[in-house]
Design a protein around this motif. Structure first.
Motif, PDB file in Angstrom:
ATOM      1  N   ALA A   1      24.224  66.513  12.073  1.00  0.00           N
ATOM      2  CA  ALA A   1      23.591  67.554  12.674  1.00  0.00           C
ATOM      3  C   ALA A   1      22.277  67.440  12.629  1.00  0.00           C
TER       4      ALA A   1
ATOM      5  N   LEU B   1      25.940  72.427  19.425  1.00  0.00           N
ATOM      6  CA  LEU B   1      26.812  71.419  19.029  1.00  0.00           C
ATOM      7  C   LEU B   1      26.597  71.042  17.608  1.00  0.00           C
ATOM      8  N   ALA B   2      25.218  70.899  17.465  1.00  0.00           N
ATOM      9  CA  ALA B   2      24.568  70.604  16.251  1.00  0.00           C
ATOM     10  C   ALA B   2      24.934  71.497  15.034  1.00  0.00           C
TER      11      ALA B   2
ATOM     12  N   ILE C   1      25.744  78.291  26.355  1.00  0.00           N
ATOM     13  CA  ILE C   1      27.299  78.114  25.893  1.00  0.00           C
ATOM     14  C   ILE C   1      26.865  78.139  24.309  1.00  0.00           C
TER      15      ILE C   1
ATOM     16  N   VAL D   1      20.834  64.946  15.196  1.00  0.00           N
ATOM     17  CA  VAL D   1      20.945  65.140  16.590  1.00  0.00           C
ATOM     18  C   VAL D   1      19.963  66.168  16.729  1.00  0.00           C
TER      19      VAL D   1
ATOM     20  N   PHE E   1      28.487  71.262  13.972  1.00  0.00           N
ATOM     21  CA  PHE E   1      28.284  70.303  13.014  1.00  0.00           C
ATOM     22  C   PHE E   1      27.799  70.833  11.591  1.00  0.00           C
ATOM     23  N   LEU E   2      26.811  71.344  11.901  1.00  0.00           N
ATOM     24  CA  LEU E   2      26.070  71.823  10.708  1.00  0.00           C
ATOM     25  C   LEU E   2      27.000  72.727   9.711  1.00  0.00           C
TER      26      LEU E   2
ATOM     27  N   LEU F   1      28.936  65.531   8.250  1.00  0.00           N
ATOM     28  CA  LEU F   1      28.695  66.568   9.407  1.00  0.00           C
ATOM     29  C   LEU F   1      27.321  67.064   9.280  1.00  0.00           C
ATOM     30  N   VAL F   2      26.768  67.303   8.101  1.00  0.00           N
ATOM     31  CA  VAL F   2      25.291  67.869   8.063  1.00  0.00           C
ATOM     32  C   VAL F   2      24.546  66.838   8.426  1.00  0.00           C
TER      33      VAL F   2
ATOM     34  N   LEU G   1      22.473  68.484  31.457  1.00  0.00           N
ATOM     35  CA  LEU G   1      23.696  69.085  31.540  1.00  0.00           C
ATOM     36  C   LEU G   1      23.631  69.970  32.778  1.00  0.00           C
TER      37      LEU G   1
ATOM     38  N   LEU H   1      28.815  76.515  21.188  1.00  0.00           N
ATOM     39  CA  LEU H   1      29.938  75.803  20.410  1.00  0.00           C
ATOM     40  C   LEU H   1      30.099  75.970  18.945  1.00  0.00           C
TER      41      LEU H   1
ATOM     42  N   PHE I   1      24.087  73.669  24.964  1.00  0.00           N
ATOM     43  CA  PHE I   1      25.166  72.687  24.402  1.00  0.00           C
ATOM     44  C   PHE I   1      24.843  71.967  23.262  1.00  0.00           C
ATOM     45  N   ILE I   2      23.815  71.263  23.214  1.00  0.00           N
ATOM     46  CA  ILE I   2      23.205  70.295  22.263  1.00  0.00           C
ATOM     47  C   ILE I   2      23.107  71.098  21.038  1.00  0.00           C
TER      48      ILE I   2
END
Ligand SMILES: Nc1ncnc2c1ncn2[C@@H]1O[C@H](COP(=O)(O)OP(=O)(O)OP(=O)(O)O)[C@@H](O)[C@H]1O
Ligand SMILES: Nc1ncnc2c1ncn2[C@@H]1O[C@H](COP(=O)(O)OP(=O)(O)OP(=O)(O)O)[C@@H](O)[C@H]1O
Ligand SMILES: [Mg+2]
Ligand SMILES: [Mg+2]
Lengths: 347, 336, 505, 328
Positions: free
Chosen positions: A308, D127-128, D67, A311, D131-132, A304-305, A269, D69, D123-124
């Protein structure tokens, strides 16, 4: 050398992708089987490709934007817009001729180009920070989409329209061909011309690039337009696939998944080097994850968990520091210097 | 500003959807010639604040239109605010209605909880509050005048009952897949609950898969595809929390090579027009009505209350359930 | 001092980077009250040795003993705590902070539990006084030139009670006066018993200030010598690893002035200026001449160059090239008129860190060709290899990321980038910054060669003798103004120039 | 202190933002009756107290070049934890409040550690985290849990009167305290300056021997804590826990911070700016509500348009005076 780097870039994402696919095998023996049903190749893998098409598309666009140190939050809304435009243009045609189809495609793609250009102008000329510049359209875009559909979920009865996202060609879903085409175009444009070099150099050091005579403003403008275009195509696929236009929900939160795909693919990024192939794999990872969650019957509230955790795993696997600490792979690296804020890079 | 806003609705009509066409004219006159109107209106011109959840579904849009039009046709002034599915926005909206000293507040809560404070403020300001579509769970029911809306749990039960009858003579197991609405949203939770409440009574029924489709067509289709992949032929019944997901699922089923309505029985909530079309060509077995068109009913209540009339706390919207065979003749009568 | 126990001992240091062995079995010993030079060509391993010592890089092998006891330094923070204060090669400060903050951050002065900015500002001013620099310390660092930033970095390093002070090429962007100030301070510190490590490519400076020196070559330890015991020739031969005979050629300082024969004018600027940066000036550059800009720090040389190149848009005056009017709004327009500009600020305006040496080299020429006519891989390789060869860039690997190159080698790549475009006018702002003697003479040769080919060169340098040696004509700038122009005939001496630069008293 | 002398230049975006806020407010006052009242202004704070608090945390993160999120979801999670502990576990607020404040803080520490030690992209990771956190709150319960408890009712309903017959809520007071502490931290503590340094150039900061690791982890911890505190305030505001609370609020926050003049690339920005940023978003909302005729899509478009208008104006102001600065 460069090839070698690409390999290391792609290595871990591919591993993860395979892992996810293999996991499915435990729940569904026939997961990898692909059979020919009434002239269509069907099978989970095909589905993943087919469903993943829109995500792959916008991720490709997003990759170039991110390579210039930018970010495009508006893709989700652009999807909604292009879907709306496409569907509305053919909504009340009952004819079978392909005229309206081209009309729809042309119209929505042109508008998406314009919209992307708008983002590009805000970023490159007005000098607004990308995240805010595109945030504007992220909000307003959905409004426009709903304005077009009048807040309805308009159903399309015009058969040819379904071909874009639902049709088959040579036994394969047509959307797969679209993706392949866009991907090849992107690769050709960036790797067979100097565009890729320029994009990477602008993303890595804009001032220096300017002094080297690169017109960084136009480069930026271009990538945002391209991103818009990709989102446009994705929007058409999505809306044609369900033969309707949904201004409010089409492509909701796609932008995050796209960014995720790009980063999983190894593009930082912080701008600079970008890896289109990596992005595609990243997108496939996300898509197969989603499909897996659906088909192995994970309770809805835990989706979602699971996401997560996956990822996190992917990112950790890509982090040289992590691998060193955990598996002791790789030589000891300088603590500072190289470790800028570049995030997951192996260079 | 209001000018470009009305012109915007002009565009809206170009895009040709009857509802907007209807309400454009009154709205324009409304915003342009308020004073004159209020002269015509002898007394009783109420200013009504209406805070809507958003425009997340076709049902919702229809509901919004119905209420907006009803209010304007009755010659009252409408203050509309769309919460974009965010509770905090809705609270802000209600607060500002209070500061603007409207005569009545109408709102359909994003969720049941969390409105106590602001409702109390409304009460202190002496502004009557009318709940539509969804209830709020606040113990002190003096905080609102009445709740007018559907009972999601009941809808779920209706669906369940229909299935039980339909499958009465069939001995199990009957494999059911469920397409839930957005996780955590009231309709999703209640429709799930009501349905399970009934089918769980007989153990031949089994809900083999239940996953969210976010109330959208695309998701509904995608999820159904996955279901078909994993369970294929032995799915007997699909229960979808709304019409859109059902349509998506139907497409998926057809593409998979099965006959929706025959190989897989399909139950959907929201008797929107599309649902009847689907039933008419035999792709959907039953749809449970969840009627959004209670605008006029609401306005009556408001006027009645303004005139000092008594109103009971819970008023159900008259709703029913339609099956395939009724679809044909009813289709033309459906407004939306 | 030899009998004293060493303050610092580094033994058998080995450091490898993927593909490069930066240090193999290197040693270094420092004694209190000495200035110790690290000598070596570009890429010899000087900076790496320093970074290994200060914990930026982890050591692969070897031991570090500080005042008798072995230590493992794993971060610059740790190094500072141990009393090692460092000025790294590139300016490594935060340009988004004020000068004061840059000097004090990490060791702020506190008062009633909050940072006392007033005091710090005063201290900062005093510190810079010591280096004869008086600037507004509350301004952002970014508003100052590289040179000044370098001075600030030094001031920061001086601001601690350190036992060891390390200066990696602090003088590369300073001019004579600043250097003298710095030396004065160094001598003072020396008296106080500090051990100072000093890196520079200027032999004069080495001989002026240092007591002993360690020579590195290609990451190998060549030897440790008393400075007065080894003469230039020998030292250079040790550094480059060639014997004295071969050196004669290089060292012979007579790269004679290339008196341009034509008087045909190439670029003409009249009353060109930019409000607040450089006051309007006239300038005529002839075909095939080397034109020098001399001036003190902040005198506006860089500004003048940037305006000519269109990097900053001139807000008054007009320019003509070969007779036809031009108005540069962007560097691109200048480049398309066959002008090249090698910035003095390699780190922020030069290199594209994420790209390889090859890509960095072809960037300018490619931007001339445009995006569509992409140089074939083969062509790119040819160019890259040619210039790596010519400027002897190490490691000689076109695919190495430029950010992994040593400072000097990066500078060479920057030069290559512009040489490739084969411009009619090449503007070189401090092109020899941090470049070793071999390469420097190579560049001088190149410049004269270009001018022989009837190209013109605008040459900015803080080394007056360099200018005198190469330029046909020399302009002197003072306070952002062009004050004088000399023809560089034999009579012109450094003194004349210096007088003019300082403001002819 | 430090910025006084160069205020004109460095604080420019901030000044621009404030003046534009005033502009918008007067616009509203002229256009809508009842807009120009102290209470309308105070409501901006009452309705956005939680946003102010996360914006403060986010400012530090963004100034440091990162950042976060996860903040929106953390609010949801916090509200969920608070609600379930209070209503289901029947614990007293004195236990519940600290626990729920820990929720985000812990998540923050973890995120910070991952980002720094494994050199992952903020960011990632966040982001995780996003979600978590949301996933976890669903796992506690998909249904919303109403809170009915004297303490929370008190926090929610008690109004602190201010001169002129107007009032603010306790949450506003909390938020303002947070803001002032943050301002002090940012400009008068080592930590604060380290944050700016890291934002300017992490590598330089490291070479200057600053405690980069500690600072970075602390930054995300701080942000996490602010998110939790905001979550608590949000819970006061809503008197309920809900998995869908504050959906997408991270973007509002980022927008507010950036509008407030903070650079996403890091190194420059002001806490005060972010507060004004929040107010700007708030006033856009208010204007739209007062307009009271916008259909839901026109609402979206209007928000976008106002955002655009604002940002462009801001750019213009900054440009012009940068020119002045250059010439001056
Ligand atoms: N991070 C890195 N990764 C890979 N190679 C590196 C890295 N840093 C330095 N090198 C290599 O190590 C060698 C020594 O570099 P170093 O910077 O120490 O040279 P130097 O003596 O400082 O040269 P100069 O006089 O130009 O500063 C060079 O060949 C350089 O390419
Ligand atoms: N003494 C000073 N006081 C304030 N600002 C200075 C000073 N010296 C340089 N600057 C700033 O540095 C910028 C660059 O100056 P410039 O580089 O043109 O000087 P120069 O002659 O190139 O000297 P050098 O190249 O050695 O820095 C100028 O725009 C000016 O703002
Ligand atoms: Mg060096
Ligand atoms: Mg200069």
């Amino acid at each position: 050398m460069l090839k070698g780097m690409m390999k290391t870039k792609l290595f871990w994402p591919i591993i993860v992708l395979i892992l996810i696919l293999v996991i499915n095998l435990f729940f569904d023996r026939s997961f990898f089987s692909i059979e020919l049903r009434n002239g269509h190749l069907t099978g989970s893998l095909i589905d993943i490709l087919n469903r993943g098409a829109p995500l792959i598309l916008i991720s490709i666009g997003m990759t170039l934007v991110i390579a210039t140190k930018g970010i495009d939050l508006s893709v989700g809304s652009i999807i909604a817009m292009s879907g709306a435009i496409g569907a509305m243009t053919v909504a009340d045609t009952a004819s079978e001729g392909s005229g309206p189809l081209w009309m729809a495609i042309g119209l929505s793609l042109i508008i998406c180009l314009v919209v992307g250009g708008w983002n590009g102008l805000l970023v490159s000329r007005v000098g607004v920070q990308p995240i805010v510049a595109t945030l504007i359209l992220m909000v307003a875009g959905r409004g426009i989409a709903q304005l077009i559909t009048g807040g309805q979920i308009t159903t399309v009865y015009y058969e040819p329209y379904s071909f874009i996202g639902g049709g088959y060609l040579l036994t394969l879903p047509f959307s797969v061909f679209i993706v392949a085409f866009v991907f090849l175009m992107a690769v050709l444009l960036t790797r067979k011309t100097a565009l890729g070099l320029f994009i990477e150099s602008v993303g890595s050091n804009a001032d220096a690039s300017r002094l080297a005579g690169i017109n960084s403003k136009n480069i930026m403008l271009m990538v945002y337009m391209f991103s818009g275009l990709c989102a446009g195509v994705a929007g058409l696929i999505l809306s044609s696939n369900v033969m309707s236009a949904d201004g409010n929900n089409a492509g909701l939160w796609f932008e995050l998944d796209a960014i995720l795909a790009v980063v999983i693919g190894g593009t930082s990024l912080m701008g600079g080097r970008f890896y289109l192939m990596g992005t595609v794999i990243g997108a496939l990872i996300i898509q197969s994850l989603t499909t897996t969650i659906y088909s192995i019957g994970v309770p809805a509230e835990t989706n979602l968990v699971v996401k997560a955790l996956v990822v996190l795993v992917v990112c950790l696997l890509q982090s040289a520091e992590f691998r060193r600490k955990v598996f002791g792979i790789g030589k000891v690296k300088p603590t500072g210097e190289q470790k800028g804020r570049e995030g997951v890079t192996l260079s | 500003g209001s000018t470009d806003e009305s012109s915007g609705n002009g565009e809206n009509t170009d895009n040709g959807t009857e509802q907007t066409a209807e309400d454009t004219k009154p709205e324009e006159t409304n915003s342009d010639t308020e004073e004159k109107e209020s002269d015509d209106q002898s007394a009783e011109k109420l200013v009504i604040g209406f805070s809507q959840v958003g425009a997340e579904s076709e049902w919702r849009t229809a509901n919004t239109k119905s209420i907006q039009n009803a209010i304007k046709d009755a010659g009252h002034e409408l203050k509309f605010s769309d919460a974009q599915q965010k509770q905090e926005n809705q609270i802000k909206a209600i607060r500002s209605f209070i500061t603007q000293k409207v005569d009545a507040i109408v709102f359909s809560p994003v969720v049941e909880t969390g409105f106590e404070t602001v409702l109390r403020e409304a009460k202190d300001a002496g502004i009557p509050v009318f709940l539509v579509d969804r209830a709020v769970d606040v113990d002190d029911d003096s905080l609102w005048v009445t709740f007018l809306g559907s009972d999601f749990v009941e809808e779920g039960r209706k669906a369940g009952n229909w299935l039980v009858e339909e499958m009465a003579d069939q001995e199990g197991p009957v494999n059911i897949v469920e397409l839930q609405g957005t996780v955590g949203s009231a309709p999703a939770i209640d429709r799930k609950q009501g349905f399970e409440e009934i089918v769980s009574k007989e153990d031949k029924f089994e809900i083999i898969k239940s996953q969210t489709g976010d109330f959208t067509r695309a998701k509904g289709k995608e999820v159904m595809e996955a279901f078909l992949k994993s369970d294929g032929e032995n799915i007997d019944v699909l229960y979808s929390h709304n019409y859109d997901m059902a349509i998506g699922a139907i497409q998926a089923i057809e593409e998979y090579g099965l006959k929706p309505g025959e190989d897989i029985k399909i139950i959907g909530v929201d008797a929107v027009r599309g649902a009847f079309e689907a039933m008419a060509d035999g792709k959907m077995n039953v749809t449970i009505e969840c009627n959004p068109l209670f605008g006029p009913q609401l306005v009556e209540l408001i006027e009645k209350h303004a005139a000092g009339g008594e109103i009971e706390k819970r008023i159900a919207v008259e709703e029913s359930m339609y099956t395939m065979d009724q679809a044909e003749e009813l289709l033309p009568t459906r407004k939306y | 001092m030899a009998q004293q126990l060493a303050k610092l001992e580094m033994k058998n240091i080995v450091k490898e980077f993927p593909g490069v062995k930066a240090l193999s079995d290197v040693q270094l010993s420092l004694y209190p009250g000495e200035v110790h030079a690290l000598m070596g060509e570009n890429g010899a391993g000087k900076s790496t040795l320093i970074k290994v010592l200060t914990g930026v890089y982890s050591i692969d092998q070897g031991t570090v003993t500080l005042e008798g006891k072995q230590v493992s330094i794993n971060s610059p923070l740790k190094a500072q705590e141990l009393g090692i204060s460092t000025v790294y090669q590139e300016v490594n400060l935060c340009s988004n902070l004020s000068v004061t903050e840059n000097i004090f951050i990490g060791r702020e002065i506190k008062k009633y539990g909050r940072l006392a900015w007033k005091e710090m500002n005063q201290h900062a001013e005093k510190l810079l006084e010591r280096l004869q620099l008086n600037i507004d310390v509350t301004k952002l660092l970014s508003s100052y030139s590289v040179a000044i930033q370098q001075m600030v970095a030094i001031a920061r390093a001086l601001n601690v009670s350190a036992k060891i002070l390390i200066l990696d090429e602090p003088t590369s962007s300073l001019d004579r006066d600043e250097v003298q100030q710095l030396f004065a301070v160094m001598r003072q510190l020396k008296k106080d018993g500090l051990a100072i490590v000093f890196v520079s490519h200027f032999l004069d400076q080495i001989y002026e200030i240092t007591d002993r020196l360690t020579v590195l070559r290609n990451g190998e330890w060549i030897g440790e010598y008393k400075t007065e015991a080894i003469d230039r020739m020998e030292l250079v031969s040790k550094m480059i690893g060639k014997d004295l005979a071969e050196l004669e050629a290089i060292s012979s300082k007579t790269t004679d002035i290339s008196q341009s024969d034509t008087l045909e004018s190439m670029l003409q600027a009249n009353e060109v200026g930019l409000n607040g940066k450089i006051s309007p000036f006239d300038l005529e550059l002839r075909k095939g001449e080397i034109y020098g800009l001399a001036g003190l720090l902040g005198s506006g040389r860089t500004e003048m160059a940037r305006v000519l190149f269109g990097a900053d848009k001139a807000d008054k005056g007009k320019m003509t090239i070969n007779g036809k009017d031009v108005h540069f709004t962007t560097p691109r327009s200048a480049i398309l008129n066959k002008i090249g500009f090698c910035s003095e600020n390699r780190k922020t305006e030069g290199i594209i860190p994420e790209l390889t040496v090859r890509e960095n080299m072809i960037l300018a020429i490619q931007s001339v060709y445009g995006w569509f006519r992409y140089l074939s891989r083969a062509k790119q390789m040819k160019i890259a290899e040619e210039y790596i060869q010519l400027l002897n860039i190490r490691p000689a690997n076109p695919e190495q990321l430029i950010k992994n190159l040593s400072g000097g080698n990066q500078q060479k790549v920057m030069l290559a980038r512009w040489l490739v475009t084969n411009p009619d006018l090449l503007i070189l702002d401090e092109p020899t910054r941090g470049i070793d003697i071999g390469a420097k003479t190579e560049i001088m040769k190149l410049m004269t060669h270009l001018s022989k080919e009837n190209k013109s060169i605008l040459f900015i340098s803080s080394e007056i003798e360099e200018i005198l040696r190469t330029c046909d004509r020399i302009a002197v700038l003072r306070d952002r103004k062009k004050v004088q122009e000399f023809d560089n005939d034999r009579e012109l001496t450094q003194q004349d120039l210096m007088k003019e630069m300082a403001g002819g008293m | 202190m430090i910025n006084r002398l160069s205020l004109d230049y460095k604080q420019l975006p901030l000044v621009a933002t404030i003046s534009l806020f005033v502009l918008m407010f007067s616009f509203g006052s002229l256009r809508y009756t009842g807009f120009f009242s102290t209470q309308v202004f105070l409501n901006l704070f009452i309705n956005n107290a939680f946003l102010i608090v996360i914006a403060v945390g986010m400012t530090f993160v963004i100034v440091s070049g990162g950042i976060d999120l996860s903040v929106g979801s953390v609010i949801a999670l916090t509200s969920m934890v608070t609600a379930s502990l209070t209503m289901e576990a029947q614990l007293s607020p004195f236990i519940v409040v600290p626990i729920s404040l820990l929720v985000g803080t812990v998540l923050g520490v973890i995120q910070g550690a991952l980002i720094h030690f494994y050199n992952l992209q903020p960011f990632i990771v966040t982001l995780a985290g996003m979600f978590l956190a949301r996933g976890l709150s669903y796992m506690i319960s998909v249904e919303t849990i109403a809170i009915d408890h004297p303490f929370f009712n008190f926090m929610a309903n008690s109004q602190i009167p201010v001169p002129g017959g107007n009032f603010i809520s306790i949450s506003v007071v909390i938020a303002l305290i947070v803001v002032f502490i943050a301002m002090f931290v940012a400009h008068f503590t080592k930590f604060g300056r380290n944050v700016y340094a890291i934002g300017g150039s992490e590598q330089s900061a490291m070479l200057m021997g600053l405690p980069v690791a500690r600072t970075k982890i602390l930054i995300y911890t701080l942000s996490g804590f602010c998110a939790s505190l905001a979550g608590l305030i949000f819970t006061f505001y809503m008197l309920s826990g809900y998995g869908l609370h504050a959906n997408g609020m991270e973007l509002d926050t980022i927008a507010a911070v950036v509008i407030g003049g903070t650079l996403l690339t890091g190194g420059a920005g002001y806490v005060a700016g972010s507060v004004v940023g929040v107010l700007i978003l708030g006033i856009i909302q208010t204007i739209i509500v007062f307009e009271g005729t916008l259909s839901s899509w026109w609402t979206k478009i209007a928000i976008g348009a106002l955002l655009l208008l604002f940002i462009v104006l801001q750019r213009v102001i900054v440009w012009r005076s940068e020119k002045k600065h250059a010439n001056g």
